[in-house]
Write an enzyme that holds these catalytic residues in place. Structure first.
Site, PDB file in Angstrom:
ATOM      1  CB  THR C  13      32.544  13.075  -8.608  1.00 32.40           C
ATOM      2  OG1 THR C  13      32.287  12.121  -9.646  1.00 32.40           O
ATOM      3  CG2 THR C  13      33.742  12.616  -7.806  1.00 32.40           C
ATOM      4  CG  ASP C  14      28.888  17.751  -8.495  1.00 32.92           C
ATOM      5  OD1 ASP C  14      30.013  18.109  -8.906  1.00 32.92           O
ATOM      6  OD2 ASP C  14      28.274  18.384  -7.623  1.00 32.92           O
ATOM      7  CE  LYS C  15      27.039  19.647 -16.079  1.00 34.71           C
ATOM      8  NZ  LYS C  15      27.223  21.110 -16.089  1.00 34.71           N
ATOM      9  CG  MET C  16      30.454  22.221 -10.080  1.00 35.86           C
ATOM     10  SD  MET C  16      30.343  23.410  -8.707  1.00 35.86           S
ATOM     11  CE  MET C  16      29.056  22.644  -7.705  1.00 35.86           C
ATOM     12  N   GLY C  17      33.096  18.203 -10.729  1.00 34.83           N
ATOM     13  CA  GLY C  17      34.343  17.458 -10.529  1.00 34.83           C
ATOM     14  C   GLY C  17      34.651  17.179  -9.069  1.00 34.83           C
TER      15      GLY C  17
END
Lengths: 136, 136, 136, 136
Positions: C13-17
Site C-alpha cells: 500500500t501507499d499513503k493514499m491507502g
C-alpha cells in the site's frame, strides 16, 4: 563523517502515511554502496575481483517516522572490521530537524567462489582501505 | 506451530541470483499479518479499533540463500509479550530440504492516536489473545 | 480460464491507502510465471534451455483501487503468439465483488545468448505449448 | 527539457543481472514528482489542496537494459493536458552512452473527495502551470 542523502519517495510510503519499514533496508544498501565508492572501494571493483560481500545479518531500531518528500541524512561508518568480518553502522536523521529516524547495523562476510575468505589474505589492497576506516 | 508458506518470486531476486535481503523483511510482515489473522486478531480489526502496531525494531540473520521458485516455510511465534511490548520470532526454512534460510525477530509497540498505550488496558480482548500465545 | 489468486499485502500500500500502482507490474509477472507453470512450461525449464523471455513492453489501465487484505483474481491468457513474439493479457478482479481492478498486457520476445530468436525454430516443444494457448 | 537523474541500485537488479522491469514504474513516479516540483507544482501542494492525481494507466517500451551503477537520464514532458486529463511522457537514456533504456507514458486524472474533477475549474492556478507545459 560520510553522509548519504536520500529523499523519501511516494512509492516508499504505506497506508500509515509513512515510509514503510522495509525500505530502510534498501537505503542502508544504497548508503553502504555509496560509502564504499567514496572510500575508493566501489562494489563493481569488488565484484570484478570475484569477491562477494553479502549481508550476513542486520538490526535496525526505528525511532521517528519519515514520509514522502523528507530528506534523510544517512551517516555511514565502519563499526568493526577484522579482515574476515565487517560491520557497518547507519544513523538516519531527518534533514529538516535532525530527528533520528532510525539507527542500524549490518554485518558482512566475504565470499570467493561461494566460500568465506579472509579479505586480508585474499586482497590486501581492499583490506587496507577498510582497515583505515576503523575508528580508534 | 504456525507456518506461513511463501514462494520466492522472480522480482525478488537480485544480480547475485538469490532473493535480495530486503525482501525477507516484507515476508516477516506477511507472515506476522497472517499469523495474527489465524489466532483471531486480524490487522483490520486492530486498525478498526484505532490501534496501530508499528515495527519498533527488528533483527535478522541470513543463513542459506534461497532463490526464484523456492518455497519457504516461515514459522512465526510470539517470543515475548508484556501487554505493552510484543516480540515476534520468525524461522524461515527452505521447504525443499529444511535448510534454515534466515532467523529473525521483530519488536512492536501499540499506538492509539499516535501515543504509546498498554494494549492490556486499552483492549483486554486483544490482550488475552496475544497473552495466550506466549510459550511457557 | 487460468486464474492466479493474490492477496494484497500491507507493504504494497501507499499513503493514499491503496495498493501502489507499481506493484501490479510485479503481480503480472507472478501470474505469468504461475500460468506458464500450469501449462507445462515452467520458467526454470525455459531458463535451463538457455532461453530468456524478457518483457519488451507493457501497458496497464487502472480501474478500481484495491487495498490491504483484498484478494485479487488475475485472469491470464495468451493474447497473441507468433513464434517470435508473445503477448499476454491480464484481467484483475477484486474477489469480493468482481470489480475490475486493472487490465493489462505484456509483450515478450525470446533471447538466446543475448540474441532474439524464433522460439518456433529454437525449441519446437516450447513453441507447441504456447501455440496451443492461442484462442481462436 | 527537464531531466531527472537516477542511479540504478543493487536492490533494483534481478537474477538476469539487470534492473527489474517493475522498477522503471517507480522511476517514472520519482521523475514526475520531481518535474512537478521544478515547474512549481509540488505534490505536497496538490495534496494540500485536497486534490489527488492518481495514475489512470501507463505504457512502457523496454529498449536497452541498464544495471547496477548505471546513471539514467529521464526526460519528462507533458505530452497532453486537457484540464481534465494529463499525459506525461518519459524517455530514459543511459548517461554513459545515450542508449535509450525505455520510453514510457502515464495518464492521470484529478480527484477531489474521490470524484473526478476538472482541474481547470477546481484550481485555475494549478491548471495554468500545467497548461504552460504543453508543447505546441
Amino acid at each position: 563523517m560520510y553522509t548519504y542523502l536520500r529523499k523519501a519517495q511516494y512509492h516508499e510510503t504505506d497506508k500509515m502515511g509513512i515510509v514503510h519499514h522495509a525500505n530502510y533496508i534498501k537505503w542502508m544498501e544504497e548508503a553502504r554502496v555509496d560509502f564504499l565508492e567514496q572510500i575508493g572501494l566501489p562494489f563493481q571493483e569488488i565484484e570484478a575481483a570475484g569477491i562477494a560481500s553479502p549481508v550476513a545479518g542486520l538490526s535496525i531500531d526505528y525511532r521517528t517516522p519519515c514520509t514522502f518528500g523528507d530528506t534523510v541524512e544517512i551517516e555511514v561508518a565502519v563499526e568493526k572490521y577484522t579482515g574476515v568480518q565487517l560491520s557497518v553502522s547507519y544513523t538516519m536523521k531527518n534533514a529538516a530537524d535532525g530527528a533520528v529516524v532510525a539507527s542500524a547495523s549490518s554485518r558482512h562476510c566475504f565470499l570467493k567462489a561461494g566460500r568465506i575468505v579472509s579479505l586480508k589474505r585474499e586482497n590486501p589492497a581492499f583490506h587496507e582501505i577498510l582497515r583505515a576506516q576503523v575508528r580508534d
